[in-house]
Motif scaffolding. Structure first.
Motif, PDB file in Angstrom:
ATOM      1  N   CYS A 155       0.859  -1.180   0.000  1.00 12.08           N
ATOM      2  CA  CYS A 155       0.000   0.000   0.000  1.00 12.08           C
ATOM      3  C   CYS A 155       0.895   1.229   0.000  1.00 12.08           C
ATOM      4  O   CYS A 155       1.921   1.245   0.687  1.00 12.08           O
ATOM      5  CB  CYS A 155      -0.913   0.013   1.236  1.00 12.08           C
ATOM      6  SG  CYS A 155      -2.077   1.394   1.250  1.00 12.08           S
ATOM      7  N   LEU A 159       0.076   4.146   1.164  1.00 15.20           N
ATOM      8  CA  LEU A 159      -0.402   5.218   2.029  1.00 15.20           C
ATOM      9  C   LEU A 159       0.268   5.354   3.401  1.00 15.20           C
ATOM     10  O   LEU A 159       0.053   6.331   4.088  1.00 15.20           O
ATOM     11  CB  LEU A 159      -1.919   5.131   2.165  1.00 15.20           C
ATOM     12  CG  LEU A 159      -2.598   5.597   0.874  1.00 15.20           C
ATOM     13  CD1 LEU A 159      -4.100   5.425   0.950  1.00 15.20           C
ATOM     14  CD2 LEU A 159      -2.259   7.041   0.576  1.00 15.20           C
ATOM     15  N   ASN A 160       1.058   4.393   3.797  1.00 18.49           N
ATOM     16  CA  ASN A 160       1.888   4.557   5.001  1.00 18.49           C
ATOM     17  C   ASN A 160       1.171   5.017   6.266  1.00 18.49           C
ATOM     18  O   ASN A 160       1.726   5.845   7.019  1.00 18.49           O
ATOM     19  CB  ASN A 160       3.035   5.556   4.746  1.00 18.49           C
ATOM     20  CG  ASN A 160       3.837   5.207   3.519  1.00 18.49           C
ATOM     21  OD1 ASN A 160       3.440   5.559   2.421  1.00 18.49           O
ATOM     22  ND2 ASN A 160       4.929   4.502   3.670  1.00 18.49           N
ATOM     23  N   CYS A 161      -0.012   4.526   6.536  1.00 22.74           N
ATOM     24  CA  CYS A 161      -0.610   4.813   7.848  1.00 22.74           C
ATOM     25  C   CYS A 161       0.362   4.239   8.884  1.00 22.74           C
ATOM     26  O   CYS A 161       0.860   3.123   8.723  1.00 22.74           O
ATOM     27  CB  CYS A 161      -1.981   4.155   7.976  1.00 22.74           C
ATOM     28  SG  CYS A 161      -3.121   4.754   6.720  1.00 22.74           S
ATOM     29  N   PHE A 170       0.241   3.028  11.817  1.00 21.38           N
ATOM     30  CA  PHE A 170      -0.071   1.884  12.688  1.00 21.38           C
ATOM     31  C   PHE A 170      -0.265   0.601  11.880  1.00 21.38           C
ATOM     32  O   PHE A 170      -0.617  -0.437  12.434  1.00 21.38           O
ATOM     33  CB  PHE A 170      -1.353   2.184  13.485  1.00 21.38           C
ATOM     34  CG  PHE A 170      -2.479   2.582  12.568  1.00 21.38           C
ATOM     35  CD1 PHE A 170      -3.271   1.613  11.982  1.00 21.38           C
ATOM     36  CD2 PHE A 170      -2.691   3.916  12.244  1.00 21.38           C
ATOM     37  CE1 PHE A 170      -4.268   1.961  11.099  1.00 21.38           C
ATOM     38  CE2 PHE A 170      -3.689   4.276  11.360  1.00 21.38           C
ATOM     39  CZ  PHE A 170      -4.478   3.292  10.785  1.00 21.38           C
ATOM     40  N   CYS A 171      -0.069   0.672  10.551  1.00 22.07           N
ATOM     41  CA  CYS A 171      -0.433  -0.455   9.687  1.00 22.07           C
ATOM     42  C   CYS A 171       0.802  -1.098   9.079  1.00 22.07           C
ATOM     43  O   CYS A 171       1.623  -0.427   8.465  1.00 22.07           O
ATOM     44  CB  CYS A 171      -1.367   0.025   8.581  1.00 22.07           C
ATOM     45  SG  CYS A 171      -1.700  -1.227   7.327  1.00 22.07           S
ATOM     46  N   THR A 177       0.986  -3.250   6.581  1.00 15.25           N
ATOM     47  CA  THR A 177       0.971  -3.277   5.108  1.00 15.25           C
ATOM     48  C   THR A 177       1.586  -2.002   4.544  1.00 15.25           C
ATOM     49  O   THR A 177       2.265  -2.022   3.525  1.00 15.25           O
ATOM     50  CB  THR A 177      -0.474  -3.416   4.585  1.00 15.25           C
ATOM     51  OG1 THR A 177      -1.091  -4.523   5.233  1.00 15.25           O
ATOM     52  CG2 THR A 177      -0.503  -3.627   3.084  1.00 15.25           C
ATOM     53  N   GLY A 178       1.320  -0.876   5.245  1.00  8.81           N
ATOM     54  CA  GLY A 178       1.821   0.412   4.771  1.00  8.81           C
ATOM     55  C   GLY A 178       3.346   0.512   4.777  1.00  8.81           C
ATOM     56  O   GLY A 178       3.908   1.439   4.201  1.00  8.81           O
ATOM     57  N   GLY A 221      -3.772  -3.085   0.806  1.00  2.39           N
ATOM     58  CA  GLY A 221      -3.975  -2.085  -0.229  1.00  2.39           C
ATOM     59  C   GLY A 221      -5.133  -1.143   0.006  1.00  2.39           C
ATOM     60  O   GLY A 221      -5.980  -1.369   0.870  1.00  2.39           O
ATOM     61  N   GLU A 222      -5.144  -0.057  -0.761  1.00  2.00           N
ATOM     62  CA  GLU A 222      -6.227   0.929  -0.711  1.00  2.00           C
ATOM     63  C   GLU A 222      -7.092   0.708  -1.966  1.00  2.00           C
ATOM     64  O   GLU A 222      -6.678   1.059  -3.072  1.00  2.00           O
ATOM     65  CB  GLU A 222      -5.617   2.344  -0.681  1.00  2.00           C
ATOM     66  CG  GLU A 222      -6.601   3.475  -0.912  1.00  2.00           C
ATOM     67  CD  GLU A 222      -7.859   3.384  -0.065  1.00  2.00           C
ATOM     68  OE1 GLU A 222      -7.769   3.381   1.163  1.00  2.00           O
ATOM     69  OE2 GLU A 222      -8.964   3.324  -0.658  1.00  2.00           O
ATOM     70  N   SER A 282      -9.345   4.479   3.256  1.00  2.00           N
ATOM     71  CA  SER A 282      -8.749   5.377   4.234  1.00  2.00           C
ATOM     72  C   SER A 282      -9.196   6.812   3.970  1.00  2.00           C
ATOM     73  O   SER A 282      -8.778   7.723   4.688  1.00  2.00           O
ATOM     74  CB  SER A 282      -7.233   5.270   4.163  1.00  2.00           C
ATOM     75  OG  SER A 282      -6.815   5.481   2.831  1.00  2.00           O
TER      76      SER A 282
HETATM   77 FE1  SF4 Z   1      -3.432   2.793   5.533  1.00  2.00          FE
HETATM   78 FE2  SF4 Z   1      -5.188   0.941   4.707  1.00  2.00          FE
HETATM   79 FE3  SF4 Z   1      -2.898   1.335   3.360  1.00  2.00          FE
HETATM   80 FE4  SF4 Z   1      -2.807   0.198   5.761  1.00  2.00          FE
HETATM   81  S1  SF4 Z   1      -3.776  -0.661   3.940  1.00  2.00           S
HETATM   82  S2  SF4 Z   1      -1.460   1.839   5.003  1.00  2.00           S
HETATM   83  S3  SF4 Z   1      -4.490   1.249   6.828  1.00  2.00           S
HETATM   84  S4  SF4 Z   1      -4.567   2.807   3.625  1.00  2.00           S
END
Ligand code: SF4
Ligand code: SAH
Length: 418
Positions: free
Chosen positions: A142, A144-146, A148-149, A151-152, A219-220, A253
């Motif tokens: 992903c 988006l680099n949240c 706490f996640c 996957t990011g 993923g987003e 997100s």
């Molecule tokens: Fe953010 Fe969702 Fe991507 Fe994780 S999978 S980084 S929570 S957008």
């Protein structure tokens, strides 16, 4: 912690950078998985069938693919024997490759999958008393680099194709043994009414394990909008997998420019990863917030049900200790939801830790207090029970190979220090 200042945030016209093109199959055959029926018909015509034949064969093949889960043309018994080798020479019916399948002590199952060009991704199946939910990935990694996640934190990102997305649902049905047996009927053809009623009845039989789909894997999904839309259309198509849109939830997100199209072109239930009620906290934990802020996001949420007929929006709220979990946060959440007149439900997700994460999960009492405040305001606020934590299948824990390596490393370290 992830260095968000270096992050590029793709916008509506600049969707996710695709790391590489999808490699065509070496044998030159075309994978029919994920291709809409009208397009299959065109492909058959381009391969040399006349119009009438192309239409008939497309209808038959499509039905075998999605209603019966067949992966070999040889098994398509109502297609002329001479026709089947013609199809086999030119086409295949693909599935994502399974690298590893894991079973949690709570019944949750996780599959590590791989695309034909060697990218790993994951899907998770979560059985409950009254339903079975498949958590489907939309991308490898992903962008988006949240914070706490897990996957990011994956570097390599590629959009999954419609075939790779719907392929996850097909694979789950394969694994759960949920394809109908008995006679085949695709409407018309040679089946008698009685036979067709029988096979319909069997297909719709209750007691299925896989009843719901959530686009909450890696993923987003709204950064891979078209592929997700095309895959979900196959999942919802009465002639395809025939799952009701009410049983499908897409989680974002907050990619505001795509939410309207999601309502108009997909129309499934929407879950929005809100996670914070102030700009400073949401900017930190969901960096996309710097581009699409809370007010704008909530307005887009208010518009969504009208455009999609979905009943209500689900807000996801990850409980991070001393970050977003105070009573004041809960009151502000209620205020915002009421201010925008949102038909909403809030899912409180206890933070699932992963190696190297900079957060801790809120204490159970804190989560309960937060939940009560929201609930007392008349808004449903269930606390989600984490599932499949022992196999790293819980929300935000999906990361695949890199994670496995670090775990192997940790094991080695543990052994060395013992
Ligand atoms: Fe953010 Fe969702 Fe991507 Fe994780 S999978 S980084 S929570 S957008
Ligand atoms: N990218 C989409 C969908 C995938 S994530 C989105 O962000 O909505 C599915 C849900 O799990 C999201 O609400 C996400 O914020 C949440 N999540 C991510 N990491 C988590 C973690 N470590 N613990 C708990 N929930 C997490």
């Amino acid at each position: 912690m992830t260095d968000t200042t270096l992050m590029s945030i793709p916008g509506q016209v600049d969707p996710v950078p695709v790391a590489r093109d999808i490699t065509p199959r070496e044998d030159g055959r075309v994978d029919l998985m994920g291709i809409p029926r009208t397009r299959i018909r065109e492909i058959f015509a381009e391969a040399g069938l006349d119009d009438r034949q192309a239409k008939l064969r497309a209808k038959q093949v499509y039905h075998w693919l999605y209603h019966r889960g067949v992966t070999e043309f040889e098994a398509m018994t109502d297609i002329a024997k001479t026709m089947r080798p013609w199809l086999t020479e030119r086409f295949v019916i693909g599935r994502p490759n399974i690298v590893e399948a894991q079973h949690s002590s709570d019944g949750t199952r996780k599959w590590l999958l791989q695309t034909d060009d060697g990218h790993d991704f994951e899907m998770v199946f979560i059985p409950d008393a009254d339903r079975g939910t498949l958590c489907v990935s939309s991308q490898v990694g992903c962008t988006l680099n949240c914070t706490f996640c897990h996957t990011g934190t994956m570097r390599l990102v590629r959009n999954l194709t419609p075939g790779e997305i719907v392929g996850q649902v097909m694979l789950a049905r394969d694994a759960l043994g949920e394809w109908p047996k008995g006679k085949m009927d695709f409407g018309g053809g040679d089946a008698t009414d009685e036979e067709s009623q029988e096979s319909q009845a069997e297909y719709r039989a209750d007691g299925r394990l896989l009843t719901n789909i959530v686009m909450m894997g890696m993923g987003e999904p709204l950064y891979n909008f078209e592929h997700v839309r095309d895959a979900l259309k196959l999942v919802m198509d009465g002639e395809g997998l025939a799952l009701s849109k009410r049983r499908i939830t897409l989680s974002t997100s907050g990619v505001i420019p795509m939410m309207e199209r999601c309502a108009a072109e997909i129309g499934v239930n929407l879950a929005v990863s809100l996670h914070a009620v102030t700009k400073s906290v949401r900017d930190e934990i969901v960096p996309l917030n710097k581009k699409y802020g809370i007010e704008e996001l909530l307005q887009a949420c208010a518009d969504y049900p009208k455009a999609s007929n979905a009943r209500r929006i689900t807000f996801e709220y990850v409980m991070l200790k001393d970050k977003n979990d105070s009573d004041a946060d809960a009151h502000e959440l209620v205020r915002l939801i009421k201010h925008y007149g949102l038909p909403a439900k809030v899912n409180l997700i206890p933070f699932n830790p992963w190696p190297g994460a900079n957060y801790e999960c809120s204490e159970p009492d804190r989560i309960r207090s937060f939940s009560n405040i929201v609930f007392d305001a008349g808004i449903s606020a269930p606390i989600r029970t984490p599932r499949g934590r022992d196999i790293d299948a819980a929300c935000g824990q999906l990361k695949t190979t890199a994670q496995k390596k670090s775990r192997a490393e940790r094991d080695r370290e543990a052994a060395a220090s013992a």
